[in-house]
Scaffold this motif. Structure first.
Motif, short mmCIF file in Angstrom:
data_model
loop_
_atom_site.label_atom_id
_atom_site.label_comp_id
_atom_site.label_asym_id
_atom_site.label_seq_id
_atom_site.Cartn_x
_atom_site.Cartn_y
_atom_site.Cartn_z
N ALA A 18 0.20 -3.35 -0.20
CA ALA A 18 0.05 -3.86 1.17
C ALA A 18 0.76 -2.92 2.12
CB ALA A 18 0.62 -5.27 1.28
N GLU A 19 -0.04 -2.11 2.86
CA GLU A 19 0.56 -1.03 3.66
C GLU A 19 0.98 -1.48 5.05
OE1 GLU A 19 -2.03 2.57 3.62
OE2 GLU A 19 -3.22 1.38 2.23
N VAL A 20 0.22 -2.41 5.62
CA VAL A 20 0.52 -2.80 7.01
C VAL A 20 1.14 -4.19 7.04
CG1 VAL A 20 -1.26 -1.31 8.02
CG2 VAL A 20 -1.81 -3.67 7.40
N HIS A 23 -1.04 -7.35 6.46
CA HIS A 23 -1.42 -7.51 5.06
C HIS A 23 -0.24 -8.05 4.26
CE1 HIS A 23 -3.37 -5.48 1.27
NE2 HIS A 23 -3.38 -6.79 1.21
N GLN A 24 0.93 -7.46 4.48
CA GLN A 24 2.13 -7.92 3.77
C GLN A 24 2.41 -9.39 4.05
OE1 GLN A 24 4.92 -5.15 5.41
NE2 GLN A 24 4.23 -3.44 4.13
N LEU A 25 2.36 -9.76 5.34
CA LEU A 25 2.72 -11.13 5.70
C LEU A 25 1.67 -12.14 5.25
CD1 LEU A 25 4.34 -10.58 9.21
CD2 LEU A 25 5.48 -11.18 7.06
N MET A 26 0.39 -11.75 5.29
CA MET A 26 -0.64 -12.68 4.81
C MET A 26 -0.50 -12.93 3.31
SD MET A 26 -4.09 -11.77 6.98
CE MET A 26 -4.98 -13.26 6.51
N MET A 27 -0.13 -11.88 2.57
CA MET A 27 0.09 -12.05 1.14
C MET A 27 1.33 -12.91 0.91
SD MET A 27 -2.37 -10.28 -0.40
CE MET A 27 -1.80 -10.04 -2.08
N ARG A 28 2.41 -12.60 1.62
CA ARG A 28 3.66 -13.33 1.42
C ARG A 28 3.54 -14.79 1.83
NH1 ARG A 28 8.59 -11.09 4.12
NH2 ARG A 28 9.38 -12.99 3.11
N ALA A 29 2.76 -15.05 2.89
CA ALA A 29 2.62 -16.43 3.37
C ALA A 29 1.57 -17.20 2.56
CB ALA A 29 2.24 -16.43 4.85
N GLY A 30 0.96 -16.54 1.58
CA GLY A 30 -0.02 -17.23 0.74
C GLY A 30 -1.32 -17.54 1.47
N MET A 31 -1.68 -16.67 2.43
CA MET A 31 -2.92 -16.89 3.19
C MET A 31 -4.12 -16.31 2.46
SD MET A 31 -2.08 -17.44 6.88
CE MET A 31 -0.55 -18.26 7.30
N GLY A 148 -5.70 -5.04 3.99
CA GLY A 148 -6.01 -6.45 3.82
C GLY A 148 -7.31 -6.82 4.49
N VAL A 149 -7.27 -7.85 5.34
CA VAL A 149 -8.50 -8.31 5.99
C VAL A 149 -8.93 -7.41 7.14
CG1 VAL A 149 -8.05 -10.70 5.37
CG2 VAL A 149 -7.23 -9.84 7.56
N MET A 150 -8.13 -6.38 7.45
CA MET A 150 -8.47 -5.53 8.59
C MET A 150 -9.62 -4.59 8.23
SD MET A 150 -6.06 -5.97 11.06
CE MET A 150 -5.23 -4.50 11.64
N ARG A 151 -9.66 -4.13 7.04
CA ARG A 151 -10.76 -3.28 6.60
C ARG A 151 -11.13 -3.68 5.17
NH1 ARG A 151 -13.28 0.63 8.95
NH2 ARG A 151 -11.67 0.77 10.55
N GLY A 152 -11.63 -4.92 5.06
CA GLY A 152 -12.06 -5.43 3.77
C GLY A 152 -13.51 -5.07 3.51
N ARG A 153 -13.98 -5.45 2.33
CA ARG A 153 -15.39 -5.24 2.03
C ARG A 153 -16.18 -6.51 2.32
NH1 ARG A 153 -16.29 -1.86 -3.39
NH2 ARG A 153 -14.87 -3.34 -4.38
N GLU A 154 -15.68 -7.65 1.83
CA GLU A 154 -16.32 -8.92 2.20
C GLU A 154 -15.50 -9.55 3.32
OE1 GLU A 154 -17.84 -11.37 -0.98
OE2 GLU A 154 -17.34 -13.20 0.12
N GLU A 215 0.74 -1.95 18.30
CA GLU A 215 1.21 -0.58 18.05
C GLU A 215 0.59 0.03 16.81
OE1 GLU A 215 5.47 -0.42 17.93
OE2 GLU A 215 5.58 -1.47 19.88
N THR A 216 0.25 -0.84 15.85
CA THR A 216 -0.27 -0.36 14.57
C THR A 216 -1.79 -0.18 14.59
OG1 THR A 216 -0.37 -2.66 13.93
CG2 THR A 216 1.56 -1.41 13.23
N GLY A 217 -2.42 -0.41 15.75
CA GLY A 217 -3.87 -0.33 15.82
C GLY A 217 -4.41 1.04 15.47
N GLU A 218 -5.63 1.07 14.91
CA GLU A 218 -6.24 2.34 14.55
C GLU A 218 -6.86 3.05 15.74
OE1 GLU A 218 -8.12 2.88 10.39
OE2 GLU A 218 -8.72 0.86 11.00
N ASP A 219 -7.16 2.28 16.81
CA ASP A 219 -7.87 2.84 17.95
C ASP A 219 -6.92 3.14 19.10
OD1 ASP A 219 -10.15 2.44 16.50
OD2 ASP A 219 -10.73 0.60 17.54
N ALA A 220 -7.23 4.22 19.85
CA ALA A 220 -6.48 4.51 21.07
C ALA A 220 -7.29 3.98 22.24
CB ALA A 220 -6.29 6.02 21.21
N ILE A 221 -6.67 3.16 23.06
CA ILE A 221 -7.39 2.64 24.22
C ILE A 221 -6.72 3.12 25.48
CG2 ILE A 221 -8.39 0.70 22.99
CD1 ILE A 221 -6.30 -1.07 23.93
N VAL A 222 -7.54 3.41 26.45
CA VAL A 222 -7.12 4.10 27.66
C VAL A 222 -7.28 3.12 28.80
CG1 VAL A 222 -7.67 6.03 29.17
CG2 VAL A 222 -8.00 6.24 26.67
N TYR A 223 -6.26 3.03 29.65
CA TYR A 223 -6.40 2.12 30.79
C TYR A 223 -5.60 2.65 31.96
CZ TYR A 223 -1.74 0.45 29.58
OH TYR A 223 -0.41 0.39 29.32
#
Lengths: 585, 585
Positions: A18-20, A23-31, A148-154, A215-223
């Motif tokens: 669990a890198e992010v 993902h870590q917290l969803m696993m630890r919280a039993g989600m 985790g669920v951020m870039r899953g397959r299903e 902060e951990t997002g994969e995308d850079a957004i400009v505003y």
């Protein structure tokens, strides 16, 4: 709900893969519980969040006039062959054969099926506009599933598809969905930005991403903090920097630049600011014969200022006055192609003296004078380079670079800032891309068949869980927005199994909360206070109420919001009302 | 909901491939739309029914102590290899490879995944009992999908799985689920029977099917109208008919029976009741070597009375005192095998004088004397056949036949009746079949690992739609039970677009119904009354209220239940209250 009737399974440590943090917290919280790469069981605690997200999506979609249906997970290949996507899509499209060796796909999206429904069911202009949506399991065979669920397959997505009689009406459908999305993300309690996005092959300006700020997002957004301009980095327009091009002041000179590997190195060596240097990138476009083999290759030299970065989406839009360009696709040139054309290796390339290569300058580079670039001689650069004097004007000037923080906003109303985001929604004007491929028409007032103007609108249900956590967590765990928390209140009695008074008060408060429509869980597990509190902090329930013999003797309970540092005493009789007020606030 | 904001698409004719009435009516009412063989889009009207069924299932499952989670559609093959089902299951298990050539399946059921969850998550006896359920999309690649949602390939099921410490506790979980199923089918408003079913390889008597009564059902269900005995035809016990065996009265004689092809023919030719004849069926059991090739074949002659039918499930339970039997599997003998053993072809086979064949008599046949059977001579039968005198006693006597209406009930409390049913639910005690295969254990009080005792409990969500319609329809269309109708009330204004008074009254009544929690749809499409009424009768909405200028002048509206032949006048002010009362009734 009582904890003993539910399923709570928290972990002290997250698994190593669990890198992010989400993902870590969803696993630890039993989600969630991993079943395979990018495939998760949604455990009871996680499923409650999913259902709450789905309920909000469903309500707002219906309110915006969309109608829910359900399209299958396993879809026949025929429709996907009509649009060509069965062949065109890469291995992320999961293909499967049935017992009769017929081709099927596991749906990653449903444009084909919904367009097939529309061409059969929407026969008259009188039935338009129509917007169908479903909330369904999707599968994308990601090359590298992760986070985790951020870039899953299903995963689960809500997707809506609008059908309109013309582009103007489609624009109204788009605006309606855009407005619904604003309501949805407001209700989800997330900080987000709707940013203009690139429309790729479809063209036009009708595409927006909904990005959850993290902060951990994969995308850079400009505003632009002083206006409402917002776009993703692919699209955000970079205006030319600096004043109009100045007249040449320096003579052209070749300088030795040994052991430099970047514009920063060269600038440092020469004692010049990096803004005086120009970076050279060599692309190639191939002309293919009918069998798809390249018969001719054109090299392109793209120039951006030394401190800027090439934006490949923008590069793909380069077009010369003669109609040639990179729209049909490009690749980075090979080392051999570069050496053949420039007589030098990457590291000291430049536009001066180059033959047979199309030169495209970024808007800022086109304004530069007395600049530094590679000399096309190993370990050498040119300085004092000037357009028109030392080399011809570029074949084209274009916006080629990523914007950077501090750039002027394209709307002229300030300077740009950049933050990170997680894309959780997307609205897209499709035009007639799918209706044309599938000959999906309706009859207009004159009885003439016309192609549907379509839009598609997606929200990643399961990804929202990850994004919400990336945005809302602390050292103790998740901090769910109240609207999607698995439970809104944790009723935590100390000594539930020992004290009649505590048990009676906890049962009564729990019942009172449920009757008032508060989604409260009564922790009747008999855990020690420390372990019990740690569980609910990890799980991220917004409000906690603690009942103990000592407090009850004085008629008091303790309330504590998940973001609060300390508890507040409250008369037991007022606890339910105060908790409700806290949840609304 | 207003009709104009929804999607109504009724058809005059059902497509030719719709063989059964539920399929025809679901297509005509616009509930489903075919995407491929056995794969349907659930259109908005059908999805509403699905969601109502799901809500009832979810409520009753939670009330019975089950906890909802969600297991994936695409599941890694590894777990299915642990139980051997990846290899053992036929092509109805849809197998698929991912981009890395790893094996996956599209789930038809989730015993493996839930057992994997249990062996990781349920570590102690303190966590038991636990019952997990999910409502999920399933896929079974049926050889011949048909009957619409009754035998589709992609469908929705609710499945629950219980985990217990021992068989006794598992029995309690089973009883709880059984009771929950009774509540569920009551709330669904269906006529049904819970019938005992065969447990196959698992053994024991813990399996019940929930069958919706319908003449068109594929299953025969057996019950005793004067007691609570009920079983499916595979399981229902056939007691021996007739008194104890009488002494021989006739001499054995061979008679010519040319051109007869059944016991009925033979009985007619001989002028005897068919109850005096015996039917011979030849089965074969193969002993396999280690590579799966047959090394020895044993033939079996099974005898049932001429008017009875062999029950293959019961045949599969035949066991001789020496331990040999048909439990390991059997097949029908080939023509060559029969001719080699009997010296005659099927049509005149019998047990007299046969060598090397095991003879098993149905309980009723064992009681017969002076019976008729084939002579093992072409076109000839024997009459006056008697056990002990003309042939040895059979190797075994067993219950081999299907019961027929009028048979004595096994509980001794009456005679059996038979009706047709559609299986919509199944509860099953699994024992340790899966926990053993997957080594799924918990620690008991002494710290010793013990296998979970499991049960599984399924309900076919989408199939319930078909079954409900097979049971509830008439010449005009579907007649939904109120609890699962897509809408409970259709508000039908005549002249909504022309009359201010009608529009105002219809809008007010619609709003009043919605506020009272009645799921009402306002038909604002401007259809003519005949077409409008026909639509709602086809769709099967339980209550209709018609508002017209003429009626409103006298302060009246017309109410009509879907099963009622005529409408009833009702003061407009009382309409909402009367409709609510009708829905509860």
């Amino acid at each position: 709900m009582k904890a003993s009737q539910f399923f709570i399974a928290t972990l002290k440590e997250a698994p190593a893969d669990a890198e992010v943090v989400s993902h870590q917290l969803m696993m630890r919280a039993g989600m969630i519980k991993r079943l395979g790469a990018g495939i998760y069981n949604y455990m009871p605690m996680g499923l409650r969040v999913i259902r709450k997200v789905e309920a909000i999506l469903r309500e707002e979609m219906v309110r915006a006039g969309a109608v829910e249906l359900l399209m299958p997970v396993v879809q026949p290949a025929e429709l996907w062959q009509e649009t060509g996507r069965f062949e065109k899509m890469g291995p992320e499209l999961m293909r499967v054969k049935d017992r009769h060796e017929r081709d099927f796909i596991i749906q990653p999206t449903s444009e084909e099926v919904v367009t097939d429904i529309a061409r059969q069911e929407l026969r008259s202009y009188k039935q338009l506009p129509k917007n169908f949506f479903h909330i369904q399991t999707k599968f994308r065979d990601e090359r590298r599933p992760r986070f985790g669920v951020m870039r899953g397959r299903e995963f689960t997505m809500k997707d809506a598809y609008s059908f309109d009689r013309d582009a103007e009406a489609a624009g109204r459908s788009y605006e309606q969905m855009f407005a619904a999305y604003l309501k949805i993300f407001d209700r989800l309690g997330l900080q987000y930005r709707a940013v203009a996005a690139d429309t790729g092959a479809i063209g036009g300006d009708r595409s927006h991403e909904f990005q959850v700020i993290a902060e951990t997002g994969e995308d850079a957004i400009v505003y632009c903090p002083t206006s409402d301009y917002a776009a993703n980095i692919e699209l955000a327009e970079a205006l030319p920097l600096g004043p109009e091009r100045a007249a040449p002041a320096e003579a052209l000179a070749q300088v030795a630049t040994p052991s430099t590997s970047s514009c920063a190195d060269v600038a440092a060596l020469l004692g010049l600011p990096i803004e005086r240097t120009v970076k050279s990138l060599v692309l190639a476009s191939d002309t293919l014969d009918e069998t798809g083999h390249p018969v001719k290759t054109q090299l392109w030299l793209l120039l951006v200022r030394g401190d800027h970065e090439l934006n490949e989406v923008k590069a793909g839009k380069v077009e010369l006055p003669d109609g040639s360009g990179l729209k049909a696709g490009f690749r980075f040139a090979t080392a051999a192609e570069i050496e053949a054309a420039f007589g030098s290796k990457p590291g000291s390339l430049g536009p001066v003296g180059v033959k047979g290569v199309k030169v495209v300058a970024d808007r800022t580079v086109a304004r530069m004078s007395d600049f530094v670039c590679g000399a096309n001689v190993p370990e050498a650069h040119l300085r004092g380079v000037n357009w028109g004097r030392d080399l011809p004007e570029p074949d084209a000037v274009a916006d080629l670079r990523n914007v950077v923080a501090g750039d002027p906003s394209p709307d002229g109303k300030g300077v740009l800032a950049i933050q990170r985001g997680i894309e959780v929604g997307h609205v897209f004007y499709l035009g007639t891309k799918y209706s044309k491929a599938m000959n999906a028409t309706f009859l207009d007032e004159t009885g003439k068949p016309r192609l549907f103007e379509m839009g598609c609108y997606g929200i990643g249900v399961t990804r929202i869980l990850g994004a919400a956590i990336e945005q809302n967590h602390d050292g103790r765990g998740i901090v769910w927005p109240a609207s999607i928390a698995p439970f809104q209140v944790a009723v935590c009695p100390i000594g539930y199994d020992r004290s009649e008074a505590v048990k009676a008060a906890a049962d009564a408060l729990h019942a009172e909360l449920l009757a008032a429509g508060v989604d409260a869980i009564l922790d009747d597990r008999g855990e020690r206070p420390g372990a019990m509190f740690a569980d609910w902090e990890l799980i991220g329930v917004p409000q906690r109420v603690v009942l103990s013999d000592r407090g009850l003797k004085e008629g008091q309970v303790e309330l504590q919001g998940r973001r609060e540092a300390a508890a507040t005493s409250c008369p037991v009789a007022e606890a339910a009302a105060q908790l409700r007020a806290r949840l609304v606030a």
